[in-house]
Motif scaffolding. Structure first.
Motif, PDB file in Angstrom:
ATOM      1  N   MET A  30       0.954  -1.332  -0.054  1.00 30.65           N
ATOM      2  CA  MET A  30      -0.203   0.082  -0.178  1.00 30.65           C
ATOM      3  C   MET A  30       1.265   1.047   0.204  1.00 30.65           C
ATOM      4  O   MET A  30       1.808   1.318   0.812  1.00 30.65           O
ATOM      5  N   PRO A  31       0.447   2.170  -0.702  1.00 35.75           N
ATOM      6  CA  PRO A  31       1.103   3.356  -0.420  1.00 35.75           C
ATOM      7  C   PRO A  31       1.309   3.973   0.816  1.00 35.75           C
ATOM      8  O   PRO A  31       0.347   3.761   1.554  1.00 35.75           O
ATOM      9  N   ASP A  32       2.365   4.840   1.167  1.00 36.69           N
ATOM     10  CA  ASP A  32       2.559   5.218   2.604  1.00 36.69           C
ATOM     11  C   ASP A  32       1.829   6.298   2.911  1.00 36.69           C
ATOM     12  O   ASP A  32       1.507   6.202   4.215  1.00 36.69           O
ATOM     13  N   SER A  33       1.227   7.040   2.154  1.00 36.15           N
ATOM     14  CA  SER A  33      -0.095   7.813   2.314  1.00 36.15           C
ATOM     15  C   SER A  33      -1.373   7.393   2.867  1.00 36.15           C
ATOM     16  O   SER A  33      -2.062   8.231   3.193  1.00 36.15           O
ATOM     17  N   ARG A  81      -6.413  -1.456  11.573  1.00 38.79           N
ATOM     18  CA  ARG A  81      -6.733  -2.979  11.956  1.00 38.79           C
ATOM     19  C   ARG A  81      -7.951  -3.207  12.658  1.00 38.79           C
ATOM     20  O   ARG A  81      -8.099  -2.511  13.785  1.00 38.79           O
ATOM     21  N   PRO A  82      -8.836  -4.023  12.131  1.00 43.54           N
ATOM     22  CA  PRO A  82     -10.072  -4.183  12.900  1.00 43.54           C
ATOM     23  C   PRO A  82      -9.904  -4.970  14.205  1.00 43.54           C
ATOM     24  O   PRO A  82      -9.124  -5.636  14.525  1.00 43.54           O
ATOM     25  N   LYS A  83     -10.675  -4.614  15.125  1.00 41.25           N
ATOM     26  CA  LYS A  83     -10.792  -4.918  16.685  1.00 41.25           C
ATOM     27  C   LYS A  83     -12.027  -5.888  16.626  1.00 41.25           C
ATOM     28  O   LYS A  83     -12.592  -6.085  17.867  1.00 41.25           O
ATOM     29  N   GLY A  84     -12.622  -6.069  15.383  1.00 40.94           N
ATOM     30  CA  GLY A  84     -13.728  -7.032  15.746  1.00 40.94           C
ATOM     31  C   GLY A  84     -14.589  -6.581  14.409  1.00 40.94           C
ATOM     32  O   GLY A  84     -14.202  -5.539  13.896  1.00 40.94           O
ATOM     33  N   GLY A  85     -15.632  -7.122  14.033  1.00 38.10           N
ATOM     34  CA  GLY A  85     -16.592  -6.792  13.022  1.00 38.10           C
ATOM     35  C   GLY A  85     -15.791  -7.579  11.533  1.00 38.10           C
ATOM     36  O   GLY A  85     -15.085  -8.427  11.567  1.00 38.10           O
ATOM     37  N   TYR A  86     -16.319  -7.108  10.400  1.00 40.36           N
ATOM     38  CA  TYR A  86     -16.222  -7.588   9.048  1.00 40.36           C
ATOM     39  C   TYR A  86     -15.524  -6.557   8.158  1.00 40.36           C
ATOM     40  O   TYR A  86     -15.510  -6.968   6.982  1.00 40.36           O
ATOM     41  N   PHE A  87     -15.003  -5.492   8.750  1.00 40.88           N
ATOM     42  CA  PHE A  87     -14.706  -4.642   7.686  1.00 40.88           C
ATOM     43  C   PHE A  87     -13.134  -3.784   8.089  1.00 40.88           C
ATOM     44  O   PHE A  87     -12.800  -3.809   9.262  1.00 40.88           O
ATOM     45  N   VAL A  88     -12.411  -3.480   7.193  1.00 43.18           N
ATOM     46  CA  VAL A  88     -11.293  -2.899   7.420  1.00 43.18           C
ATOM     47  C   VAL A  88     -11.493  -1.502   6.645  1.00 43.18           C
ATOM     48  O   VAL A  88     -12.041  -1.411   5.506  1.00 43.18           O
ATOM     49  N   TRP A  89     -10.983  -0.373   7.259  1.00 43.95           N
ATOM     50  CA  TRP A  89     -11.146   1.048   6.882  1.00 43.95           C
ATOM     51  C   TRP A  89      -9.707   1.429   6.479  1.00 43.95           C
ATOM     52  O   TRP A  89      -8.647   1.120   7.140  1.00 43.95           O
ATOM     53  N   LEU A  90      -9.698   1.879   5.255  1.00 43.52           N
ATOM     54  CA  LEU A  90      -8.395   2.823   4.872  1.00 43.52           C
ATOM     55  C   LEU A  90      -8.763   4.318   4.580  1.00 43.52           C
ATOM     56  O   LEU A  90      -9.795   4.630   4.003  1.00 43.52           O
ATOM     57  N   GLU A  91      -7.581   5.057   5.047  1.00 45.23           N
ATOM     58  CA  GLU A  91      -7.981   6.380   4.929  1.00 45.23           C
ATOM     59  C   GLU A  91      -6.829   6.900   4.195  1.00 45.23           C
ATOM     60  O   GLU A  91      -5.664   6.977   4.412  1.00 45.23           O
ATOM     61  N   PHE A  92      -7.529   7.632   3.188  1.00 49.50           N
ATOM     62  CA  PHE A  92      -6.366   8.451   2.051  1.00 49.50           C
ATOM     63  C   PHE A  92      -5.979   9.698   2.465  1.00 49.50           C
ATOM     64  O   PHE A  92      -6.775  10.270   3.412  1.00 49.50           O
ATOM     65  N   PRO A  93      -5.060  10.566   1.936  1.00 49.75           N
ATOM     66  CA  PRO A  93      -4.955  11.983   2.363  1.00 49.75           C
ATOM     67  C   PRO A  93      -6.518  12.761   1.910  1.00 49.75           C
ATOM     68  O   PRO A  93      -7.157  12.257   1.065  1.00 49.75           O
ATOM     69  N   SER A  94      -6.530  13.794   2.638  1.00 53.88           N
ATOM     70  CA  SER A  94      -7.793  14.503   2.459  1.00 53.88           C
ATOM     71  C   SER A  94      -8.304  14.898   1.128  1.00 53.88           C
ATOM     72  O   SER A  94      -9.334  15.124   0.896  1.00 53.88           O
ATOM     73  N   ASP A  95      -7.280  15.056   0.208  1.00 54.43           N
ATOM     74  CA  ASP A  95      -7.600  15.618  -1.215  1.00 54.43           C
ATOM     75  C   ASP A  95      -7.973  14.446  -2.064  1.00 54.43           C
ATOM     76  O   ASP A  95      -8.385  14.828  -3.157  1.00 54.43           O
ATOM     77  N   LEU A 133      -6.244  -4.032  -5.726  1.00 55.83           N
ATOM     78  CA  LEU A 133      -6.784  -2.607  -5.066  1.00 55.83           C
ATOM     79  C   LEU A 133      -5.455  -1.951  -4.753  1.00 55.83           C
ATOM     80  O   LEU A 133      -5.418  -0.707  -5.034  1.00 55.83           O
ATOM     81  N   CYS A 134      -4.281  -2.540  -4.376  1.00 55.77           N
ATOM     82  CA  CYS A 134      -3.275  -1.870  -4.256  1.00 55.77           C
ATOM     83  C   CYS A 134      -2.525  -1.512  -5.467  1.00 55.77           C
ATOM     84  O   CYS A 134      -2.212  -0.163  -5.481  1.00 55.77           O
ATOM     85  N   LYS A 135      -2.490  -2.064  -6.515  1.00 60.13           N
ATOM     86  CA  LYS A 135      -2.196  -1.500  -7.827  1.00 60.13           C
ATOM     87  C   LYS A 135      -2.981  -0.554  -8.220  1.00 60.13           C
ATOM     88  O   LYS A 135      -2.396   0.587  -8.602  1.00 60.13           O
ATOM     89  N   SER A 136      -4.310  -0.532  -8.233  1.00 55.45           N
ATOM     90  CA  SER A 136      -5.215   0.699  -8.468  1.00 55.45           C
ATOM     91  C   SER A 136      -5.052   1.963  -7.602  1.00 55.45           C
ATOM     92  O   SER A 136      -4.883   3.053  -8.182  1.00 55.45           O
ATOM     93  N   MET A 137      -4.570   1.774  -6.276  1.00 58.19           N
ATOM     94  CA  MET A 137      -4.262   2.829  -5.617  1.00 58.19           C
ATOM     95  C   MET A 137      -3.070   3.603  -5.907  1.00 58.19           C
ATOM     96  O   MET A 137      -3.066   4.661  -6.075  1.00 58.19           O
ATOM     97  N   HIS A 138      -1.984   2.795  -6.261  1.00 62.88           N
ATOM     98  CA  HIS A 138      -0.773   3.619  -6.640  1.00 62.88           C
ATOM     99  C   HIS A 138      -1.093   3.981  -7.983  1.00 62.88           C
ATOM    100  O   HIS A 138      -0.527   5.312  -8.080  1.00 62.88           O
ATOM    101  N   GLU A 139      -1.752   3.709  -8.753  1.00 63.46           N
ATOM    102  CA  GLU A 139      -2.006   4.101 -10.274  1.00 63.46           C
ATOM    103  C   GLU A 139      -2.970   5.394  -9.888  1.00 63.46           C
ATOM    104  O   GLU A 139      -2.291   6.454 -10.464  1.00 63.46           O
ATOM    105  N   PHE A 140      -4.105   5.265  -9.166  1.00 65.24           N
ATOM    106  CA  PHE A 140      -4.824   6.437  -8.937  1.00 65.24           C
ATOM    107  C   PHE A 140      -4.087   7.550  -8.177  1.00 65.24           C
ATOM    108  O   PHE A 140      -4.203   8.799  -8.957  1.00 65.24           O
ATOM    109  N   LEU A 141      -3.245   7.118  -7.250  1.00 64.62           N
ATOM    110  CA  LEU A 141      -2.576   8.308  -6.578  1.00 64.62           C
ATOM    111  C   LEU A 141      -1.648   8.831  -7.510  1.00 64.62           C
ATOM    112  O   LEU A 141      -1.154   9.920  -7.062  1.00 64.62           O
ATOM    113  N   ASN A 142      -0.848   8.263  -8.341  1.00 68.56           N
ATOM    114  CA  ASN A 142       0.071   8.896  -8.993  1.00 68.56           C
ATOM    115  C   ASN A 142      -0.187   9.385 -10.422  1.00 68.56           C
ATOM    116  O   ASN A 142       0.715   9.469 -11.287  1.00 68.56           O
TER     117      ASN A 142
END
Length: 86
Positions: A1-4, A9-23, A76-85
């Motif tokens: 994943m990109p460093d930005s 890490r989930p502490k329960g439940g069924y989902f992972v959240w990813l937060e991108f830079p605000s822009d 997903l990681c490939k798409s994030m790198h491409e999209f962010l660059n």
């Protein structure tokens, strides 16, 4: 994943959240990833009464088996790198 990107890490439940830079517009990332890699996820603002979290995504990891999830996460990681660059 990109460093930005912040990963929560989930502490329960069924989902992972990813937060991108605000822009970053996660809806645009979703459209890009869906078109190019045929993957999908939920955009964070769908889970906010105020419409916040437009730069976040929520990923369900319980519906599919590992043989589907691992290639999808790689794409997903490939798409994030491409999209962010762009």
């Amino acid at each position: 994943m990109p460093d930005s990107i912040n990963f929560f890490r989930p502490k329960g439940g069924y989902f992972v959240w990813l937060e991108f830079p605000s822009d970053v517009n996660a809806s645009e990332l979703k459209a890009y990833a869906s078109k190019k890699y045929k993957i999908s996820f939920q955009v964070g603002n769908k889970f906010s009464a105020s419409g916040s979290y437009k730069n976040c995504i929520r990923i369900n990891f319980t519906h599919y088996e590992e043989d589907i999830l691992i290639p999808a996460i790689k794409n997903l990681c490939k798409s994030m790198h491409e999209f962010l660059n762009q």
